[in-house]
Enzyme design. Structure first.
Site, PDB file in Angstrom:
ATOM      1  N   SER A 440       0.840  -1.199   0.000  1.00  0.00           N
ATOM      2  CA  SER A 440       0.000   0.000   0.000  1.00  0.00           C
ATOM      3  C   SER A 440       0.878   1.253   0.000  1.00  0.00           C
ATOM      4  CB  SER A 440      -0.940  -0.017   1.207  1.00  0.00           C
ATOM      5  OG  SER A 440      -1.929   0.984   1.070  1.00  0.00           O
ATOM      6  N   LYS A 443      -0.250   7.535   0.497  1.00  0.00           N
ATOM      7  CA  LYS A 443      -1.263   8.357  -0.167  1.00  0.00           C
ATOM      8  C   LYS A 443      -2.675   7.830   0.097  1.00  0.00           C
ATOM      9  CE  LYS A 443       1.890   9.975  -3.737  1.00  0.00           C
ATOM     10  NZ  LYS A 443       3.083   9.482  -3.022  1.00  0.00           N
ATOM     11  N   SER A 488      12.243   4.849  -7.903  1.00  0.00           N
ATOM     12  CA  SER A 488      11.138   4.126  -8.530  1.00  0.00           C
ATOM     13  C   SER A 488      10.665   4.870  -9.768  1.00  0.00           C
ATOM     14  CB  SER A 488       9.975   3.980  -7.543  1.00  0.00           C
ATOM     15  OG  SER A 488       9.404   5.244  -7.271  1.00  0.00           O
ATOM     16  N   ARG A 583       0.244  19.387  -8.840  1.00  0.00           N
ATOM     17  CA  ARG A 583      -0.413  18.640  -9.905  1.00  0.00           C
ATOM     18  C   ARG A 583      -1.777  18.155  -9.425  1.00  0.00           C
ATOM     19  NH1 ARG A 583       4.111  14.245 -11.013  1.00  0.00           N
ATOM     20  NH2 ARG A 583       3.813  14.086  -8.760  1.00  0.00           N
TER      21      ARG A 583
END
Length: 669
Positions: A440, A443, A488, A583
């Site tokens: 998980s 976020k 990542s 964003r």
């Protein structure tokens, strides 16, 4: 004239160079014996009739011995002090054989003291000639660029931080290279300062600016392979004010395993900027769900999934199933793991017989790699895989996680992150899989974006299934929640590197934005350990350390690249930092806990969270509504269901309304 002679010698073929060395040693053998006799008699010696045979025998004995001992295989310009031991051995063996020949020859009148004098002379002549040639040829070879036409004046002046064994070895190795010229050491040890090592002076850090200005130093090389991350982070912070490129030696384990050489310099590991060392893993937890078992990793080709596979393969599973939707990603991770297993099957071990890599794969011949191309949204495929291979442990890493991309494609995120998790979980229950671990994200806590909301909904599914007594579960569901991982796909680190490489600007969404960071290997290792600690329905939270301001990370990366930030105070700087605004769905900061109800575990970096759970009967109705809304591309209704289920989900409505309506318009044509 002498330079032309040296150049001529360097460019000779190896066979001709060996012939010259042999000719020199023939002369040395004769001269050493004559000098020994002259020293013994105290006058210039003139051999008698039968003693001429000894002068003929000396080189005949010496040269074969020197050939056997490898004196003519050494590259003279690279010869080191330790080669002196080989020379001592070779000349000693020669002296002993010569003494035996003299004794057997019956030649009279040769004093016994001539033999040790002959040995000493020979050793001095052969040894000094090699090291003189090393000095004579070495600098010219570098001027020729190692035979490749690279001029020495193109070499960069560098300072080595660390005057220990690693630093000395690095300086020696770079001395033969074509790129860097070490001009000094920096060391914090007061006792070493003002001393010299291999002709290079050791300075304190306070002298660095002086060295940079006087010698036009372009790079600082960190020679501290055994230092922990906290120490490296401290040093890197001290070097940040200087406009120099910072590089480091590889770690001792990589050098010991033969993966790299001492002089294989690399960019500073971004993980060193965190200044946090990984906690030693609990081996019993690492092996509990993997050793001897059939393990499946969904999303096996992704950043976390691929690292999980690397960790798992070292923990001796019976089989490892690589489940991946991307054909290329599946091919890449299978190829990498097959290469790893092939090396182990070939018996990659150190000289003392110990494994070359800690946790080496002892049963490499027995481990089966099973690549499976498929999607977690295909329920029948997931169930068939689990049943066919009798899967015992699942690490569910498959997910869409790029926040802005998910905001623009919310329907696919719902199918993949929510229903994909549901299908794999139900397949696990039907196949009696022992352990199911969901990867998980932070976020999922009070999300402002669809990605976080779908990941929290996935957690709720596993929690509800764990509490649903009707199923009489044999499967143990565990969730592991953590923040960003360095390197990542979609991470800011590779993005910043790319932007710096092309000259900027480096883009940061907001000056105030902060994030938690962890290395991929550490996160994967902790995921495996946390998965073994769960009892069913557990939500584990990884200790991510202190949060980092993204703008500070950008500044440090620019400085460590040897560049200066371009701003109002430094208009002539190299790289500008520009702020683009948050964003869609992005938060200024992330959290790891929904509430404050958290407890410690036996592991220092793993905590257990107690959070709100929705009963399966209620969640099942939500899933039905969510499925229908997603099929109908009714994203406003999708958002409503997510808002009802996920605590604290507050989407950025103005932005999302525009995006979702645009997506709906495109889908409907």
């Amino acid at each position: 004239m002498r330079s032309h002679t040296r150049t001529w010698f360097i460019l000779l073929p190896r066979q001709k160079k060996a012939f010259i060395l042999i000719s020199a040693d023939v002369f040395f053998a004769i001269f050493a014996l004559w000098a020994a006799l002259s020293l013994r008699w105290g006058e210039l010696y003139v051999p008698k009739s039968d003693e001429w045979y000894l002068f003929a025998a000396a080189p005949v004995i010496a040269v074969p011995i020197f050939i056997k001992m490898g004196l003519y295989r050494a590259i003279i310009r690279y010869i080191e002090v330790r080669a002196l031991w080989t020379i001592i051995q070779a000349t000693t063996l020669y002296a002993l054989v010569f003494a035996f020949v003299l004794y057997e020859s019956g030649i009279k009148g040769v004093p016994r003291t001539v033999l040790p004098l002959n040995w000493l002379n020979m050793m001095l002549l052969v040894g000094s000639s090699r090291f003189f040639a090393r000095w004579w040829l070495g600098e010219l070879y570098l001027n020729l660029g190692g035979g490749r036409g690279v001029k020495s004046h193109s070499k960069k002046n560098v300072v080595i931080y660390g005057a220990g064994n690693a630093g000395v070895q690095l300086a020696s190795a770079l001395g033969y290279g074509r790129e860097f010229r070490p001009i000094a050491f920096i060391d914090d040890d007061v006792l070493l300062q003002k001393q010299k090592v291999n002709g290079l002076r050791i300075y304190p850090l306070s002298s660095l600016r002086y060295l940079i200005e006087r010698h036009q130093v372009s790079d600082i090389l960190l020679a501290m392979p055994s230092a922990n991350r906290a120490r490296k982070s401290e040093i890197i912070r001290l070097l940040e004010p200087f406009a120099v490129h910072v590089m480091s030696m590889p770690g001792l384990s990589d050098i010991a395993q033969g993966k790299v050489t001492v002089d294989a310099l690399q960019e500073v590991d971004i993980a060193d900027l965190l200044g946090r060392d990984a906690v030693a893993p609990d081996q019993s937890l690492l092996h509990a769900n993997i050793a001897g078992k059939v393990v499946m990793v969904t999303g096996a080709g992704g950043s976390i999934g691929s690292e999980l596979c690397r960790q798992i393969i070292r923990l001796q599973p019976n089989s490892l199933i690589l489940f991946e939707i991307s054909e290329f990603a599946l091919y890449a991770i299978e190829k990498e793991l097959q290469h790893l297993l092939t090396k182990r099957r070939a018996g990659s071990r150190l000289a003392d017989g110990t494994p070359a890599i800690p946790g080496d794969i002892n049963n490499a011949e027995e481990i089966k790699l099973i690549p499976v191309l498929g999607s977690v949204t295909n329920a029948k495929r997931c169930e068939k895989i689990c049943n066919t291979f009798k899967v015992q442990t699942i690490y569910h890493a498959a997910a869409y996680k790029h926040v802005p991309m998910v905001e623009r494609n919310p329907g696919e995120a719902v199918w993949n992150n929510i229903f994909g998790t549901l299908h794999v979980a139900q397949a696990a229950i039907k196949a009696d899989v022992e352990t199911f671990v969901l990867i998980s994200t932070d976020k999922a806590v009070r999300p402002t974006n669809t990605m976080g909301a779908t990941k929290r909904f996935a957690e709720l599914i596993l929690q509800a299934l764990s509490l649903n007594a009707v199923n009489n579960l044999r499967t143990r569901f565990t969730m592991v929640r953590f923040g960003n991982v360095l390197g990542s796909s979609g991470s800011v680190v590779p993005l910043f590197k790319e932007q710096i490489a092309r000259g900027g600007p480096v883009t940061v969404t907001d000056e105030r934005i902060i994030r938690y960071f962890m290395t991929i290997p550490e996160a994967s290792q902790l995921v495996i350990q946390a998965g073994a600690m769960g009892h069913g329905g557990d939500v584990f939270v990884l200790d991510m350390g202190e949060p980092i301001r993204i703008v500070d990370l950008a500044k440090r990366m620019i400085h460590l690249s040897g560049l200066e930030i371009k701003d109002a105070e430094h208009p002539d700087g190299d790289i500008e930092i520009s702020y683009t605004g948050l964003r869609p769905g992005e938060k200024l900061y992330e959290e790891l806990l929904i509430g404050d109800n958290v407890s410690k575990t036996d592991h220092a970096r793993i905590m257990r969270a107690q959070e709100h759970v929705i009963p399966w009967a209620e969640l099942e109705k939500m899933l039905a509504t969510l499925e229908q809304a997603t099929e109908d591309d009714d994203f406003e209704r999708v958002r409503g269901v997510l808002a009802d289920a996920v605590t604290g989900f507050i989407p950025q409505c103005e932005i999302e309304d525009v995006l979702w309506k645009e997506d709906r318009r495109l889908v409907n044509g």
